[in-house]
Design a protein around this motif. Structure first.
Motif, PDB file in Angstrom:
ATOM      1  N   LEU A 186      69.406  81.191  67.517  1.00 23.78           N
ATOM      2  CA  LEU A 186      69.907  80.807  66.270  1.00 23.78           C
ATOM      3  C   LEU A 186      70.728  79.307  66.526  1.00 23.78           C
ATOM      4  O   LEU A 186      70.354  78.548  65.525  1.00 23.78           O
ATOM      5  CB  LEU A 186      71.022  81.647  65.878  1.00 23.78           C
ATOM      6  CG  LEU A 186      71.998  81.220  64.563  1.00 23.78           C
ATOM      7  CD1 LEU A 186      71.237  81.137  63.478  1.00 23.78           C
ATOM      8  CD2 LEU A 186      73.122  82.042  64.301  1.00 23.78           C
ATOM      9  N   ASP A 187      71.076  79.013  67.578  1.00 23.01           N
ATOM     10  CA  ASP A 187      71.658  77.666  67.885  1.00 23.01           C
ATOM     11  C   ASP A 187      70.741  76.530  67.713  1.00 23.01           C
ATOM     12  O   ASP A 187      70.735  75.528  67.028  1.00 23.01           O
ATOM     13  CB  ASP A 187      72.516  77.632  69.182  1.00 23.01           C
ATOM     14  CG  ASP A 187      73.747  78.575  69.191  1.00 23.01           C
ATOM     15  OD1 ASP A 187      74.101  78.834  68.090  1.00 23.01           O
ATOM     16  OD2 ASP A 187      74.485  78.620  70.140  1.00 23.01           O
ATOM     17  N   ARG A 188      69.488  77.005  68.191  1.00 26.00           N
ATOM     18  CA  ARG A 188      68.504  76.020  68.674  1.00 26.00           C
ATOM     19  C   ARG A 188      67.884  75.790  67.020  1.00 26.00           C
ATOM     20  O   ARG A 188      67.440  74.639  66.560  1.00 26.00           O
ATOM     21  CB  ARG A 188      67.400  76.432  69.267  1.00 26.00           C
ATOM     22  CG  ARG A 188      66.265  75.638  69.550  1.00 26.00           C
ATOM     23  CD  ARG A 188      65.084  76.248  70.503  1.00 26.00           C
ATOM     24  NE  ARG A 188      63.863  75.391  70.285  1.00 26.00           N
ATOM     25  CZ  ARG A 188      62.650  75.951  70.468  1.00 26.00           C
ATOM     26  NH1 ARG A 188      62.768  77.332  70.368  1.00 26.00           N
ATOM     27  NH2 ARG A 188      61.600  75.542  70.246  1.00 26.00           N
ATOM     28  N   ALA A 189      67.621  76.877  66.331  1.00 25.33           N
ATOM     29  CA  ALA A 189      67.213  76.994  64.960  1.00 25.33           C
ATOM     30  C   ALA A 189      68.155  76.077  64.048  1.00 25.33           C
ATOM     31  O   ALA A 189      67.966  75.156  63.277  1.00 25.33           O
ATOM     32  CB  ALA A 189      67.017  78.322  64.273  1.00 25.33           C
ATOM     33  N   LEU A 190      69.603  76.195  64.106  1.00 29.31           N
ATOM     34  CA  LEU A 190      70.517  75.408  63.274  1.00 29.31           C
ATOM     35  C   LEU A 190      70.560  73.993  63.772  1.00 29.31           C
ATOM     36  O   LEU A 190      70.483  73.146  62.667  1.00 29.31           O
ATOM     37  CB  LEU A 190      71.902  75.933  63.508  1.00 29.31           C
ATOM     38  CG  LEU A 190      72.379  77.164  63.354  1.00 29.31           C
ATOM     39  CD1 LEU A 190      73.464  77.764  63.694  1.00 29.31           C
ATOM     40  CD2 LEU A 190      72.279  77.275  61.620  1.00 29.31           C
TER      41      LEU A 190
END
Length: 223
Positions: A159-163
């Motif tokens: 999720l952090d990378r996608a954000l």
């Protein structure tokens, strides 16, 4: 949105096989990529084929329609524009929607090859799909996008990378704007319109609460 008989149906698979060697090459994105090849967690109503790096479809729409008719499919053009064409493709028994899109932006991550029947097609990666679904949650009210984000995160998508990558797809994206969008999502009414059971509605509401809390932490200065 049915949660049974998941993945692609026979017609959808036949369409992809018929267009597998079409030039220029396309990438399968959206629900067809996610449910049909990566997670198999739901059905999909349509297929989305993207031509990355193209500003316009040109003759792609008409040539795809011609190719499909030559393979015995019934094809009707529902919409046709500079960068978007929508076809209704059937076999006399069932039909599905085929969306063709010219997208000038590059994929954030290279697509993955998948074999279908005796051919190979390019399918959007798990990471690209999560980026797209986060942006979709910001831009439209569709319960399937929340279902997909939950499934992607359960499968280990970052999720952090996608954000961090989502603004590359949508310049107006941020954890804060997504938080606002999620808080305005009418989960119960949207889910009931799709025929989802009460336990699934409760699960999605709980996931939304957890996701909003995580996004709120990301939105704080210094995080």
């Amino acid at each position: 949105m049915s949660l049974g008989n998941v993945g692609l149906d026979t017609l959808q698979r036949r369409i992809l096989e018929a267009l597998a060697d079409f030039e220029p090459r396309w990438t399968l994105v959206g629900g067809g990529a996610l449910a049909g090849f990566h997670l198999h967690h739901r059905t999909t109503r349509d297929l989305d084929l993207f031509w990355r790096g193209l500003d316009a479809l040109g003759r792609i729409g008409s040539e795809c329609a011609q190719r499909l008719r030559g393979r015995g499919f019934e094809v009707a053009t529902l919409q046709n524009g500079l960068t978007f064409s929508r076809l209704k493709v059937g076999d006399g028994l069932t039909a599905t929607v085929l969306d063709l899109v010219a997208d000038p932006s590059a994929a954030i991550e290279l697509p993955e090859p998948f074999t279908i029947g005796t051919v190979t097609i390019n399918v959007s990666s798990i990471h690209d799909l999560l980026v797209d679904k986060l942006c979709a949650l910001l831009s439209r009210a569709e319960i399937r996008d929340l279902v997909d984000v939950r499934a992607l995160m359960a499968a280990g998508a970052d999720l952090d990378r996608a954000l961090a990558d989502a603004p590359l797809r949508d310049a107006g994206f941020s954890p804060l704007t997504l938080t606002w969008g999620l808080q305005g999502l009418s989960i119960e009414s949207l889910a009931r319109s799709e025929g989802l059971p009460n336990d699934e509605i409760a699960s999605l509401a709980s996931f939304r609460t957890d996701l909003v809390a995580r996004l709120a932490r990301k939105s704080r200065p210094g995080t």
